[in-house]
Design an enzyme around this catalytic site. Structure first.
Site, PDB file in Angstrom:
ATOM      1  N   CYS A  11      -7.229  -5.111  -6.001  1.00 27.58           N
ATOM      2  CA  CYS A  11      -5.815  -5.219  -5.621  1.00 27.58           C
ATOM      3  C   CYS A  11      -5.335  -3.902  -5.012  1.00 27.58           C
ATOM      4  O   CYS A  11      -5.455  -2.847  -5.631  1.00 27.58           O
ATOM      5  CB  CYS A  11      -4.985  -5.557  -6.858  1.00 27.58           C
ATOM      6  N   SER A  12      -4.783  -3.972  -3.810  1.00 29.14           N
ATOM      7  CA  SER A  12      -4.341  -2.747  -3.134  1.00 29.14           C
ATOM      8  C   SER A  12      -3.220  -2.046  -3.902  1.00 29.14           C
ATOM      9  O   SER A  12      -3.214  -0.817  -3.994  1.00 29.14           O
ATOM     10  CB  SER A  12      -3.891  -3.049  -1.702  1.00 29.14           C
TER      11      SER A  12
END
Length: 115
Positions: A11-12
């Site tokens: 997840c960024s």
């Protein structure tokens, strides 16, 4: 100071939050919650620290949301906690805990308020 991040490396926002912590000289305890999901009791405690309703930490756009019935508005908090513990992909990410305070890293800067 022991800081914990419930992290998903794919997840960024989770990666950005982890980097923000490190850039503020915080080396957090990293819990990859998809591999090591929190228990229902741990989730209940986290929700209390966040000061939010349980539904505020559920990712409603994941396919599992409907598949496991989390979209059922008549479910109790206890039932939702069980669903989140068994389907951790539905837990909003990242969550950072510092002592008895917690914040969701969306945006990542949210976590600065608890450091």
């Amino acid at each position: 100071m022991t800081v914990t991040i419930f992290h998903n490396p794919r997840c960024s926002k989770s990666r950005q939050t982890l980097e923000l912590l490190k850039s503020n000289d915080v080396e957090p305890n990293i819990v990859e919650y998809l591999k090591t999901p929190p228990t229902s009791a741990e989730l209940s405690n986290i929700i209390k620290m966040l000061g939010v309703d349980i539904r505020d930490i559920i990712r409603t756009k994941e396919s599992e949301y409907k598949e496991v019935g989390a979209d059922n508005k008549s479910l109790s908090d206890s039932e939702l906690l069980s669903i989140l513990a068994s389907t951790p992909k539905l837990i909003e990410r990242p969550i950072v805990i510092n002592g008895n305070k917690a914040a969701i890293g969306r945006p990542p800067e949210n976590v600065l308020s608890i450091l």
